[in-house]
Scaffold this motif. Structure first.
Motif, short mmCIF file in Angstrom:
data_model
loop_
_atom_site.label_atom_id
_atom_site.label_comp_id
_atom_site.label_asym_id
_atom_site.label_seq_id
_atom_site.Cartn_x
_atom_site.Cartn_y
_atom_site.Cartn_z
N ARG A 125 0.75 -1.29 0.07
CA ARG A 125 -0.06 0.08 0.01
C ARG A 125 0.93 1.33 0.05
N ARG A 126 1.84 1.16 0.72
CA ARG A 126 2.76 2.44 0.79
C ARG A 126 3.50 2.59 -0.66
N ASN A 127 3.91 1.55 -1.29
CA ASN A 127 4.59 1.88 -2.60
C ASN A 127 3.62 2.25 -3.45
N VAL A 128 2.25 1.82 -3.70
CA VAL A 128 1.12 2.15 -4.46
C VAL A 128 1.02 3.51 -4.31
N LEU A 129 0.65 3.83 -3.22
CA LEU A 129 0.45 5.33 -2.68
C LEU A 129 1.56 6.32 -3.31
N LEU A 130 2.81 5.78 -2.98
CA LEU A 130 3.98 6.57 -3.24
C LEU A 130 3.96 6.94 -4.86
N ASN A 131 3.63 6.01 -5.67
CA ASN A 131 3.41 6.22 -7.18
C ASN A 131 2.12 6.41 -7.75
N LYS A 132 1.14 6.86 -6.78
CA LYS A 132 -0.33 7.30 -7.07
C LYS A 132 -0.87 6.40 -8.26
N ALA A 133 -0.76 5.18 -8.06
CA ALA A 133 -1.32 3.90 -8.86
C ALA A 133 -2.65 3.94 -8.40
N ALA A 134 -3.71 4.64 -8.70
CA ALA A 134 -4.99 4.90 -8.21
C ALA A 134 -5.83 3.64 -8.86
N ASN A 135 -5.22 3.04 -9.92
CA ASN A 135 -5.94 1.91 -10.43
C ASN A 135 -5.81 0.61 -9.89
N VAL A 136 -5.05 0.56 -9.18
CA VAL A 136 -4.73 -0.90 -8.16
C VAL A 136 -5.44 -0.99 -7.09
N THR A 137 -6.21 -2.30 -7.07
CA THR A 137 -6.94 -2.90 -5.70
C THR A 137 -6.34 -3.83 -5.20
#
Length: 282
Positions: A125-137
């Protein structure tokens, strides 16, 4: 960070000859180096991706010291998944492959990632948020061909954090966690997809069981597939490549061995080597 450590890292990250990851492994990080970069951020050399790293585990250290991780998988993701496409990342770990998928799929696409371990979910979750990967669930399940749940011993300090599997025998640690096991075909998120372009599976010996649980999805969408094959792990979980080969052939897949320079056509199950396999529907 000491100057000598910076010089070593500059060398390994810019090494252009074969054996980059093996060279990095020879430079095992010292305790002082681990402490100096704990919870830092490192960017990949040739991709617009940043990853939190503590360099106290194999994947994060490899990213930190080489500037990449599984570059050949990255290339296959980028040629297989385009804007508006959908993908599954089964065995999400710290989120790198999901972020790569996210960049390819774009705002109109979806990436569903599966990671059952709580402490890896936090990193993911931290890495997804860092990269603003909003389409990842992120879905907090393990996948197999039978639904259930089980208690496992977890080792958060393991050097290779990707070695956990549903065959947890002999896996030592101090933390306990109950893991929910789902069948992919039964999940509403997957059932509601109008298309599926790519599936990546890295679950340490349970890849075939995951594929069995995707039978309806494979029949409906014919996605490209990337999965790991490790004969030791497969043997422990009772899987046989010959069975998997026939199963994928029944859906019309052609299989390739993934190498650092490309993909070699596989003509028999016996020809499959340890590593990753790429499957394209005929």
């Amino acid at each position: 960070m000491k100057r000598i450590d910076r010089i070593k890292l500059d060398f390994t990250r810019n090494w252009k000859l074969p054996g980059k990851e093996r060279l990095s492994n020879l430079l095992t990080p010292s305790d002082k180096l681990k402490a100096s970069i704990k919870e830092g951020i490192v960017w990949l050399s040739d991709e617009d991706i940043a990853i939190y790293t503590s360099a106290d585990n194999y994947i994060e250290w490899t990213i930190f010291s080489t500037g990449t991780y599984e570059a050949e998988i990255n290339k296959l993701i980028r040629i297989s998944l385009k804007s508006g496409g959908n993908a599954l990342d089964i065995g999400g770990n710290i989120g790198l492959q999901s972020i790569r998928m996210s960049q390819c799929a774009g705002a109109a696409g979806k990436v569903y990632a599966f990671e059952p371990l709580n402490y890896l979910q936090e990193k993911f979750r931290r890495n997804v948020l860092l990269n603003k990967a909003a389409n990842v669930t992120l879905l907090p399940y393990a996948l197999s061909n039978k639904e259930g749940e089980a208690d496992f011993t977890i080792n958060k300090t393991s050097w290779n954090q990707g070695t956990f599997s549903l065959n947890n025998a002999g896996y030592t640690g101090t933390d306990q966690q109950r893991v929910l096991i789902k069948v992919a075909d039964d999940l509403p998120e997957i059932q509601l997809l109008n298309s599926l372009d790519l599936v990546k599976i890295d679950v340490e010996g349970y890849e075939y069981q995951v594929l069995l649980g995707l039978a309806k999805t494979l029949q409906k969408h014919k996605p490209r597939i990337i999965f790991e094959y490790d004969d030791n792990y497969w043997l422990k979980s009772g899987q046989k490549m010959a069975d998997c080969w026939l199963y994928l052939q029944s859906f019309g897949y052609i299989m390739y061995q993934i190498t650092p320079v490309g993909c070699e056509l596989l003509k028999t199950a016996e020809a499959v080597e340890g590593g990753n396999v790429f499957c394209i529907p005929a």
